[in-house]
Scaffold this motif. Structure first.
Motif, PDB file in Angstrom:
ATOM      1  N   LYS A 151      20.698 -91.113  -6.148  1.00 16.06           N
ATOM      2  CA  LYS A 151      21.134 -92.767  -7.446  1.00 16.06           C
ATOM      3  C   LYS A 151      22.542 -93.267  -6.323  1.00 16.06           C
ATOM      4  N   ASP A 152      22.780 -94.246  -6.749  1.00 16.25           N
ATOM      5  CA  ASP A 152      23.574 -94.648  -6.544  1.00 16.25           C
ATOM      6  C   ASP A 152      24.543 -96.192  -7.630  1.00 16.25           C
ATOM      7  N   SER A 153      25.579 -95.566  -7.744  1.00 17.80           N
ATOM      8  CA  SER A 153      26.708 -96.181  -9.468  1.00 17.80           C
ATOM      9  C   SER A 153      27.500 -97.511  -8.969  1.00 17.80           C
ATOM     10  N   HIS A 154      27.928 -97.548  -7.887  1.00 16.88           N
ATOM     11  CA  HIS A 154      27.930 -99.185  -7.517  1.00 16.88           C
ATOM     12  C   HIS A 154      27.252-100.250  -7.667  1.00 16.88           C
ATOM     13  N   THR A 155      26.120-100.024  -7.444  1.00  9.28           N
ATOM     14  CA  THR A 155      24.247-100.959  -7.629  1.00  9.28           C
ATOM     15  C   THR A 155      23.905-100.648  -8.799  1.00  9.28           C
ATOM     16  N   ASP A 156      24.131 -99.289  -9.804  1.00  8.09           N
ATOM     17  CA  ASP A 156      24.051 -99.141 -10.883  1.00  8.09           C
ATOM     18  C   ASP A 156      22.391 -98.974 -10.593  1.00  8.09           C
ATOM     19  N   LEU A 157      21.578 -98.103  -9.365  1.00  6.61           N
ATOM     20  CA  LEU A 157      20.511 -98.364  -9.661  1.00  6.61           C
ATOM     21  C   LEU A 157      20.097 -97.321  -9.019  1.00  6.61           C
ATOM     22  N   ALA A 158      19.312 -95.997  -9.318  1.00  6.62           N
ATOM     23  CA  ALA A 158      18.564 -95.320  -8.827  1.00  6.62           C
ATOM     24  C   ALA A 158      17.160 -94.411  -9.023  1.00  6.62           C
ATOM     25  N   VAL A 159      16.460 -93.922  -7.530  1.00  5.84           N
ATOM     26  CA  VAL A 159      14.493 -94.267  -8.049  1.00  5.84           C
ATOM     27  C   VAL A 159      14.335 -92.842  -7.848  1.00  5.84           C
ATOM     28  N   LEU A 160      13.308 -92.511  -8.682  1.00  4.28           N
ATOM     29  CA  LEU A 160      12.172 -91.984  -9.274  1.00  4.28           C
ATOM     30  C   LEU A 160      11.436 -91.347  -8.484  1.00  4.28           C
ATOM     31  N   GLN A 161      10.612 -89.977  -8.493  1.00 11.84           N
ATOM     32  CA  GLN A 161       9.523 -90.008  -8.201  1.00 11.84           C
ATOM     33  C   GLN A 161       8.330 -88.767  -8.906  1.00 11.84           C
ATOM     34  N   VAL A 162       7.281 -89.835  -9.621  1.00  6.52           N
ATOM     35  CA  VAL A 162       6.512 -88.911 -10.305  1.00  6.52           C
ATOM     36  C   VAL A 162       5.233 -88.684  -9.828  1.00  6.52           C
ATOM     37  N   LYS A 163       4.875 -87.726  -9.910  1.00  8.29           N
ATOM     38  CA  LYS A 163       3.039 -86.825  -9.308  1.00  8.29           C
ATOM     39  C   LYS A 163       2.276 -87.438 -10.118  1.00  8.29           C
ATOM     40  N   ALA A 164       1.590 -88.344 -10.102  1.00  7.47           N
ATOM     41  CA  ALA A 164       0.501 -88.817 -10.938  1.00  7.47           C
ATOM     42  C   ALA A 164      -0.377 -89.514  -9.945  1.00  7.47           C
ATOM     43  N   PRO A 165      -1.411 -90.032 -10.225  1.00  9.34           N
ATOM     44  CA  PRO A 165      -2.885 -90.723  -9.511  1.00  9.34           C
ATOM     45  C   PRO A 165      -3.095 -92.225 -10.390  1.00  9.34           C
ATOM     46  N   ASN A 166      -3.555 -93.511 -10.164  1.00  6.41           N
ATOM     47  CA  ASN A 166      -3.526 -94.659 -10.770  1.00  6.41           C
ATOM     48  C   ASN A 166      -2.551 -95.189 -11.040  1.00  6.41           C
ATOM     49  N   LEU A 167      -1.354 -95.158 -10.585  1.00  7.11           N
ATOM     50  CA  LEU A 167      -0.494 -95.542 -10.340  1.00  7.11           C
ATOM     51  C   LEU A 167       0.096 -96.866  -9.827  1.00  7.11           C
ATOM     52  N   ILE A 168       0.060 -97.976 -10.931  1.00  6.71           N
ATOM     53  CA  ILE A 168       0.347 -99.439 -10.041  1.00  6.71           C
ATOM     54  C   ILE A 168       1.148-100.083 -10.274  1.00  6.71           C
ATOM     55  N   ALA A 169       1.808-100.234  -8.420  1.00  9.21           N
ATOM     56  CA  ALA A 169       2.949-100.712  -8.015  1.00  9.21           C
ATOM     57  C   ALA A 169       3.089-102.030  -8.384  1.00  9.21           C
TER      58      ALA A 169
END
Length: 389
Positions: A151-169
């Protein structure tokens, strides 16, 4: 005559009676033939309306197919919503508590899946800040625990990760090509999951809008009048081609300010999330100062400054600037011979370097021993440190 009839051979009918039955036989045969023809023709009559519905390949004719296409052409937001909504998630941040249970004090927001294979989701840092547990709600109703990758407070962004099939990007577009006035569609979860994947429509109201922070952290933002409410944070701002051009982040909610929503441009998002995935953080160089304000012509005249431009600073204790000799209320007028007029120009000049680089900072400083309205110009080398926080 009666005697003659009696004497006729058995089994033979009189000639007149034989011809009397012939018309009846012909009529009956005709009725049977006509009935058979009707029975054969009836299915053909029933099939005719169905034949008109299909073309030679057996598919629905364009008149029926085009009804949906015409609806989407008349309002492209329909196809945008259908295409992009599955890539928008709900984010529920559960604060720290002993049992790690749902307490009702959760923070809700939105996220956008950008890598289906690896389960990566981008959201706002403030949505997940301080969370002990994070749950991601997918469009199909699945609720999955998520891990914070960075995560980065300066740009207010964070990356999460989930473990799941059949995701749509989602597909990310080029925010540098965005123009004022073009269509902007916001998808997110205002007021929580009760209004999941709500769609609002507006236009791009402005580009390169800057909300300033310390150390020149005035990153360019996209401004839109598409409704962005609490819970939309981390959701997608989408163009008419169905591409994410920004991650919704800021909503001004003050009297007199209506329809002012902001999003982090997609090109900046792509840079930050790449660094977060690789390094778990974004490493930035810093002087170690707070930018107090920009010098105007009026201020220069009032204080009798030798220049009418520059940025006034406050030096952080033990920072690279402090160690190099910069002082509180120094006015930075150049970095490496690049003239500095605004806080944004300082941020840009410093961002072109790496941690450990030496920059030449030119300042205007008041001569305290001589008295007010006496200034001197000097160049101070500063070894850049790492921006914290």
């Amino acid at each position: 005559m009666l005697e003659q009839e009696k004497n006729q051979a058995p089994g033979k009918q009189p000639a007149g009676k034989k011809h009397r039955f012939l018309p009846l036989v012909l009529v009956a045969a005709g009725l049977i033939i006509a009935a058979g023809w009707l029975l054969q023709a009836l299915p053909e009559v029933q099939k005719k309306p169905q034949i008109n519905l299909f073309n030679s390949s057996g598919s629905i004719t364009p008149k029926l197919v085009n009804q949906e296409a015409e609806k989407q052409a008349a309002n492209p937001v329909v196809s945008i919503a259908q295409k992009m909504s599955p890539a928008v998630t709900g984010i529920t941040s559960i604060p720290t508590d002993g049992l790690l249970s749902r307490t009702g004090d959760e923070v809700t927001g939105s996220g956008v899946i950008f890598d289906a294979q690896n389960g990566y989701i981008v959201t706002n840092n403030h949505v997940v800040e301080g969370a002990s547990r994070i749950l991601v709600t997918l469009a199909d109703g699945r609720e999955i625990p998520a891990e914070i990758i960075g995560k980065d407070s300066h740009t207010d962004l964070a990356v999460l990760q989930v473990k799941a099939p059949n995701l749509i990007a989602a597909t990310f577009g080029d925010s540098d090509r965005v123009s004022v006035g073009e269509t902007a569609v916001a998808i997110g979860n205002p007021l929580g999951m009760r209004f999941a994947r709500s769609v609002t429509v507006g236009v791009i109201s402005g580009i390169n809008r800057k909300l300033s922070g310390d150390e020149g952290s005035a990153y360019p933002l996209l401004q839109t009048d598409a409704a962005i409410n609490p819970g939309n944070s981390g959701g997608a701002l989408i163009n008419s081609r169905g591409e994410v051009i920004g991650i919704n982040s800021v909503k001004i909610a003050m009297p007199g300010f209506e329809g002012m929503g902001f999003a982090i441009p997609s090109n900046q998002v792509k840079q930050v999330i790449a660094s977060l995935i690789q390094h778990k953080e974004v490493v930035r160089p810093a002087l170690g100062v707070t930018l107090k304000g920009e010098v105007t012509a009026e201020a220069a005249a009032y204080y009798h400054l030798p220049v009418d431009y520059g940025v006034v600073i406050e030096v952080h204790p033990t920072s690279p600037a402090d160690k190099a000799g910069l002082r509180h209320m120094d006015i930075i007028i150049a970095v490496d011979d690049q003239v500095i007029r605004t806080a944004e120009e300082i941020r840009t000049a410093i961002s072109q370097h790496q941690v450990g680089d030496t920059v030449q900072v030119k300042v205007i400083r008041e001569k305290r021993a001589i008295g007010r309205d006496a200034y001197e110009e000097m160049v101070i080398p500063v070894i850049l440190g790492r921006l914290e926080g």
